[in-house]
Design a protein around this motif. Structure first.
Motif, PDB file in Angstrom:
ATOM      1  N   UNK A   1       0.821  -1.205   0.000  1.00  0.00           N
ATOM      2  CA  UNK A   1       0.000   0.000   0.000  1.00  0.00           C
ATOM      3  C   UNK A   1       0.859   1.261   0.000  1.00  0.00           C
ATOM      4  N   UNK A   2       0.328   2.320  -0.594  1.00  0.00           N
ATOM      5  CA  UNK A   2       1.013   3.608  -0.605  1.00  0.00           C
ATOM      6  C   UNK A   2       1.089   4.179   0.806  1.00  0.00           C
ATOM      7  N   UNK A   3       2.061   5.057   1.016  1.00  0.00           N
ATOM      8  CA  UNK A   3       2.221   5.744   2.293  1.00  0.00           C
ATOM      9  C   UNK A   3       1.888   7.235   2.137  1.00  0.00           C
ATOM     10  N   UNK A   4       1.258   7.785   3.162  1.00  0.00           N
ATOM     11  CA  UNK A   4       0.952   9.210   3.210  1.00  0.00           C
ATOM     12  C   UNK A   4       1.312   9.736   4.591  1.00  0.00           C
ATOM     13  N   UNK A   5       1.385  11.055   4.726  1.00  0.00           N
ATOM     14  CA  UNK A   5       1.723  11.644   6.018  1.00  0.00           C
ATOM     15  C   UNK A   5       0.962  12.939   6.218  1.00  0.00           C
ATOM     16  N   UNK A   6       0.731  13.274   7.484  1.00  0.00           N
ATOM     17  CA  UNK A   6       0.131  14.572   7.803  1.00  0.00           C
ATOM     18  C   UNK A   6       1.101  15.694   7.457  1.00  0.00           C
ATOM     19  N   UNK A   7       2.381  15.478   7.797  1.00  0.00           N
ATOM     20  CA  UNK A   7       3.445  16.425   7.458  1.00  0.00           C
ATOM     21  C   UNK A   7       4.598  15.655   6.818  1.00  0.00           C
TER      22      UNK A   7
ATOM     23  N   UNK B   1      12.766  13.805  -2.422  1.00  0.00           N
ATOM     24  CA  UNK B   1      11.819  14.196  -3.477  1.00  0.00           C
ATOM     25  C   UNK B   1      10.489  13.452  -3.425  1.00  0.00           C
ATOM     26  N   UNK B   2      10.519  12.128  -3.174  1.00  0.00           N
ATOM     27  CA  UNK B   2       9.249  11.399  -3.160  1.00  0.00           C
ATOM     28  C   UNK B   2       8.443  11.689  -1.902  1.00  0.00           C
ATOM     29  N   UNK B   3       9.119  11.912  -0.765  1.00  0.00           N
ATOM     30  CA  UNK B   3       8.370  12.266   0.440  1.00  0.00           C
ATOM     31  C   UNK B   3       7.738  13.639   0.318  1.00  0.00           C
ATOM     32  N   UNK B   4       8.386  14.530  -0.393  1.00  0.00           N
ATOM     33  CA  UNK B   4       7.844  15.877  -0.573  1.00  0.00           C
ATOM     34  C   UNK B   4       6.482  15.861  -1.258  1.00  0.00           C
ATOM     35  N   UNK B   5       6.203  14.817  -2.032  1.00  0.00           N
ATOM     36  CA  UNK B   5       4.937  14.746  -2.759  1.00  0.00           C
ATOM     37  C   UNK B   5       3.831  14.086  -1.949  1.00  0.00           C
ATOM     38  N   UNK B   6       4.159  13.436  -0.824  1.00  0.00           N
ATOM     39  CA  UNK B   6       3.199  12.566  -0.141  1.00  0.00           C
ATOM     40  C   UNK B   6       2.699  13.106   1.181  1.00  0.00           C
ATOM     41  N   UNK B   7       3.005  14.353   1.510  1.00  0.00           N
ATOM     42  CA  UNK B   7       2.509  14.931   2.745  1.00  0.00           C
ATOM     43  C   UNK B   7       1.315  15.836   2.497  1.00  0.00           C
ATOM     44  N   UNK B   8       0.355  15.834   3.419  1.00  0.00           N
ATOM     45  CA  UNK B   8      -0.743  16.803   3.323  1.00  0.00           C
ATOM     46  C   UNK B   8      -0.175  18.214   3.406  1.00  0.00           C
ATOM     47  N   UNK B   9       0.796  18.386   4.301  1.00  0.00           N
ATOM     48  CA  UNK B   9       1.555  19.635   4.385  1.00  0.00           C
ATOM     49  C   UNK B   9       3.024  19.277   4.256  1.00  0.00           C
ATOM     50  N   UNK B  10       3.689  19.815   3.240  1.00  0.00           N
ATOM     51  CA  UNK B  10       5.115  19.572   3.056  1.00  0.00           C
ATOM     52  C   UNK B  10       5.883  20.819   3.460  1.00  0.00           C
ATOM     53  N   UNK B  11       6.816  20.616   4.384  1.00  0.00           N
ATOM     54  CA  UNK B  11       7.660  21.688   4.899  1.00  0.00           C
ATOM     55  C   UNK B  11       9.080  21.459   4.390  1.00  0.00           C
ATOM     56  N   UNK B  12       9.610  22.436   3.683  1.00  0.00           N
ATOM     57  CA  UNK B  12      10.972  22.332   3.153  1.00  0.00           C
ATOM     58  C   UNK B  12      11.870  23.346   3.844  1.00  0.00           C
ATOM     59  N   UNK B  13      12.989  22.866   4.361  1.00  0.00           N
ATOM     60  CA  UNK B  13      14.026  23.770   4.842  1.00  0.00           C
ATOM     61  C   UNK B  13      15.181  23.692   3.852  1.00  0.00           C
ATOM     62  N   UNK B  14      15.824  24.818   3.582  1.00  0.00           N
ATOM     63  CA  UNK B  14      16.831  24.864   2.523  1.00  0.00           C
ATOM     64  C   UNK B  14      18.096  25.553   3.029  1.00  0.00           C
ATOM     65  N   UNK B  15      19.201  25.178   2.407  1.00  0.00           N
ATOM     66  CA  UNK B  15      20.471  25.835   2.736  1.00  0.00           C
ATOM     67  C   UNK B  15      20.545  27.218   2.112  1.00  0.00           C
ATOM     68  N   UNK B  16      19.931  27.366   0.951  1.00  0.00           N
ATOM     69  CA  UNK B  16      19.949  28.659   0.270  1.00  0.00           C
ATOM     70  C   UNK B  16      18.568  28.942  -0.312  1.00  0.00           C
TER      71      UNK B  16
END
Length: 232
Positions: free
Chosen positions: A146-152, A177-192
């Motif tokens: 089964x596919x996986x999903x997340x709240x965040x 990259x694949x986890x970034x597509x599977x969250x209801x809310x995706x939070x990205x922190x970046x170096x730049x």
């Protein structure tokens, strides 16, 4: 112009509560969302289900959340560097679902792609396959996963722009990259963090449509799990 920038991890994790399911990107200690993990630790939310390739080490990464007993269940592939994880597993304090690495990646990707389940030969005939539907294709047996999903979904990128487009570097492209597509809310922190339009569209790994919040990370340690050097 679309602007998904938030001031920092405190604003980025707004709405995170007990009992949620989280995806945390990275591979080993490479490309892990260090700032977001520290904020989860500070918030003290508990009974979390964490989906991650690994469980960090004892004093870094998800290992910090295991020490404070904030994690109820780990869904992972490799957990060999964390003594506290092993202790909690053997004592029955922690629920664990171990998944073949490729299957874990594909289950995350399927979640983001809207694919509810898929067949894979990995794990058939082992404990991984117990209780799962199986089917034969062209003379070979496959398991239904089964596919996986997340709240965040918490990811860490090398570069990102104000619209949420992300570029990952090297090994950090594993799972982020694949986890970034599977969250209801995706939070990205970046170096730049750069203005929208500065990233070459041909180099973007995660389009901003998948990202809800992005912020400039700080004070990255970028630890190495095991440093091995050749003797001179």
């Amino acid at each position: 112009m679309i602007n998904k920038v938030v001031a920092g991890p405190e604003e980025a994790l707004r709405g995170l509560t007990d009992g949620m399911t989280l995806m945390l990107g990275g591979f080993g200690l490479c490309g892990i969302p260090e700032n977001s993990i520290r904020e989860i630790l500070r918030l003290g939310v508990k009974n979390l289900t964490c989906i991650s390739n690994n469980a960090g080490v004892d004093d870094f990464g998800i290992g910090l959340l295991l020490q404070t007993k904030q994690v109820k269940k780990m869904i992972s592939s490799y957990v060999g560097e964390n003594a506290e994880f092993e202790r909690q597993l053997l004592s029955g304090e922690l629920e664990v679902e171990l998944i073949p690495q490729g299957t874990l990646a594909e289950r995350c990707r399927a979640g983001g792609a809207g694919i509810p389940a898929f067949y894979t030969p990995a794990g058939y005939g082992t404990e991984v396959g117990e209780g799962k539907e199986s089917r034969e294709f062209n003379g070979k047996m496959y398991l239904l996963e089964n596919a996986l999903h997340a709240d965040y979904a918490f990811v860490k990128a090398w570069k990102g722009d104000t619209a949420g487009n992300l570029v990952f570097k090297g090994t950090a492209r594993n799972f982020n990259p694949m986890m970034a597509t599977a969250g209801k809310i995706t939070v990205a922190e970046v170096e730049e963090l750069v203005p929208a339009g500065e990233l070459d569209p041909n180099h973007i790994h995660t389009p901003g449509i998948f990202v809800q919040r992005i912020y400039q990370g700080q004070n990255y340690e970028k630890r190495i799990e095991q440093r091995t050097v050749r003797q001179g």
